[in-house]
Design an enzyme around this catalytic site. Structure first.
Site, PDB file in Angstrom:
ATOM      1  N   CYS A 330      17.017  -4.740  45.572  1.00  0.00           N
ATOM      2  CA  CYS A 330      17.560  -3.894  44.301  1.00  0.00           C
ATOM      3  C   CYS A 330      16.354  -3.575  43.503  1.00  0.00           C
ATOM      4  O   CYS A 330      15.524  -2.756  43.752  1.00  0.00           O
ATOM      5  CB  CYS A 330      18.479  -4.853  43.659  1.00  0.00           C
ATOM      6  SG  CYS A 330      19.221  -3.553  42.404  1.00  0.00           S
ATOM      7  N   HIS A 428      22.588  -6.772  47.409  1.00  0.00           N
ATOM      8  CA  HIS A 428      22.656  -8.180  46.997  1.00  0.00           C
ATOM      9  C   HIS A 428      23.864  -8.992  47.869  1.00  0.00           C
ATOM     10  O   HIS A 428      24.621  -8.300  48.388  1.00  0.00           O
ATOM     11  CB  HIS A 428      23.388  -8.199  45.535  1.00  0.00           C
ATOM     12  CG  HIS A 428      22.497  -7.669  44.699  1.00  0.00           C
ATOM     13  ND1 HIS A 428      21.325  -8.244  44.144  1.00  0.00           N
ATOM     14  CD2 HIS A 428      22.649  -6.668  43.672  1.00  0.00           C
ATOM     15  CE1 HIS A 428      20.858  -7.596  43.149  1.00  0.00           C
ATOM     16  NE2 HIS A 428      21.520  -6.401  42.719  1.00  0.00           N
TER      17      HIS A 428
END
Length: 484
Positions: A330, A428
């Site tokens: 991310c 994630h």
């Protein structure tokens, strides 16, 4: 009729999330339809819900305990700090903007309406709503306009259980002091105490329990023992406990960024019997490793500047020269590119920052967040993976033509370097997928990988919590408080 029961704590990390999780599974075992609820959460660990919003990860785990899919009504107000004095405000799963503490205080009336609307919808669907407070109800400076603790309990007229952690020390002072700082109507709401993480002979504690009940007129509903080898995803604090492991370990290091987000990504690695995971904080020496992972961040440009100040850029270059592997997740992916642009000042001052330049792409931060639960396969070994995306950045550039993940919706995600040493992804939770975790560990240098079912580990520990409720709490009183 629906009943609401609230768990509040004398301190942060007293065991509120754990007890709500335990009670949700305990009730589910009895066939009771129960839903978790946290009016206001301040955390950088979040999850994507079935209805396309964002809530705290603790509520997602509690939803699992209750046998439900996570929903934005379970955590209607989420605050994600992006500085010491400000946070992104998320209402019903969607970001509405950044506010400093003064602005948010003025906004609380609107936030309170959102909280009550969600609670009303849940009470219409479920016979029991199990509520988690935030911090402590005795934080005097936050009492005005409170929507997280007693302000909510008073608004919906629900009973409260107060939990304290004896492992911290001073448990009787915590409980009595907290009660003393509440108003008379709030004190009346507290129907009993729970003492968490007790070690030793309960007979030695009994005189204190008798004194507490005599002093306050309120019963101790249970004393929960300290659980060894126990894991439940942390709401905010990084869990740095080390499990006992063998000698042949893959060494993995993760820098602790000032605004690190979703560090629960690394729980499967911390628990893996063949991985030595170390979180490296400011000022600590950067050790040699097989794999460096750049984590998510709520303030990517500022955290990248912090990394450089701490010497990580030179350490990463040296790590790659000696054949080490590098993974960015991310915000960590965005740092790997050539540039990060924030024209709308979403994470601080508007402007651009040079990335680490290890993958050829540019990221532009945009107002609309990308929130998705996704599935696909890694480019590594075509291993099955599932995870979730929570990011404001949109990345573009030639490096993305060699994606790290091929998603089932037809998109490519992230990038792999031509030499195979650097991988970046927006996903994630990728280490929670057993096949993907094993493929990534083999890529990082572990030859024979032991498969670990992280979901089974989490489910095991949720069941252990429900066992504690059954064995160590006054279940008759609990059923009464739940309206059963």
């Amino acid at each position: 009729m629906s009943a609401t029961l609230m768990v509040q704590g004398t301190t942060s990390d007293a065991g509120k999330s754990t007890l709500v999780t335990a009670l949700c599974r305990w009730l589910k075992r009895q066939g009771v339809s129960v839903v978790p609820f946290k009016p206001q959460n301040m955390a950088l660990n979040s999850a994507v819900t079935a209805d396309g919003g964002e809530i705290g990860r603790a509520q997602a785990v509690q939803a699992q305990a209750a046998g439900l899919a996570p929903h934005t009504d379970m955590n209607p107000v989420l605050l994600k700090p992006n500085s010491d004095t400000g946070a992104q405000v998320i209402i019903h799963g969607q970001a509405i903007g950044n506010m400093n503490a003064v602005d948010y205080h003025a906004y609380k009336q609107t936030a309170h309406a959102a909280v009550l609307a969600s609670h009303q919808r849940l009470t219409a669907q479920y016979p029991v709503v199990m509520v988690e407070g935030a911090g402590s109800p005795a934080e005097i400076n936050l009492r005005a306009g409170d929507i997280a603790n007693m302000g909510f309990a008073e608004a919906v007229d629900c009973p409260v259980i107060l939990i304290a952690d004896i492992d911290k020390g001073g448990v009787f002072a915590h409980l009595v002091g907290t009660l003393e700082l509440l108003s008379p109507s709030e004190q009346a709401r507290v129907k009993g105490f729970v003492i968490n993480r007790f070690r030793g002979d309960i007979a030695l504690l009994q005189p204190g329990l008798d004194w507490l009940q005599q002093r306050t007129g309120k019963p101790v509903l249970g004393v929960l023992p300290y659980l060894m080898d126990f894991h439940l995803e942390a709401e905010d604090a990084i869990d740095v406990r080390q499990a006992h492991k063998g000698a042949e370990l893959l060494k993995v290091v993760v820098p602790v960024l000032p605004r690190i987000s979703n560090h629960t990504d690394f729980d499967p690695l911390r628990l893996h019997p063949q991985v030595d995971l170390q979180f490296i904080g400011p000022g600590q020496a950067i050790p040699s490793a097989d794999l460096i992972i750049l984590p998510g961040s709520k303030s990517v440009r500022a955290d990248l500047a912090h990394l450089r100040e701490q010497g990580w850029e030179a350490a990463i270059q040296r790590h790659l020269r000696y054949g080490g592997k590098l993974l960015g997740i991310c915000g960590g992916l965005q740092m790997l590119g050539s540039r990060i642009d924030d024209p709308l000042a979403l994470e601080g001052t508007a402007g651009s920052s040079a990335g680490l330049g290890l993958l050829e792409f540019v990221t532009v931060l945009e107002a609309q967040k990308q929130l998705r639960n996704v599935q696909g396969v890694l480019s590594l070994e075509q291993a099955a993976v599932s995870g979730y995306e929570i990011h404001a950045g949109v990345s573009s550039g030639p490096a993305l033509e060699s994606p790290a993940v091929h998603l089932n919706d037809g998109r490519g995600d992230g990038a792999c370097s031509a030499d195979g040493q650097v991988i970046g992804t927006y996903l994630h939770g990728l280490f929670e997928s057993s096949a993907a975790c094993a493929a990534l560990l083999r890529w990082a240098g572990l030859r024979q990988v032991q498969q670990v079912d992280y979901h089974a580990l989490r489910e095991r520990d949720i069941e252990r919590l429900a066992d504690l409720v059954e064995a160590h709490m006054d279940t008759g009183k609990l059923r009464e408080l739940c309206g059963l």
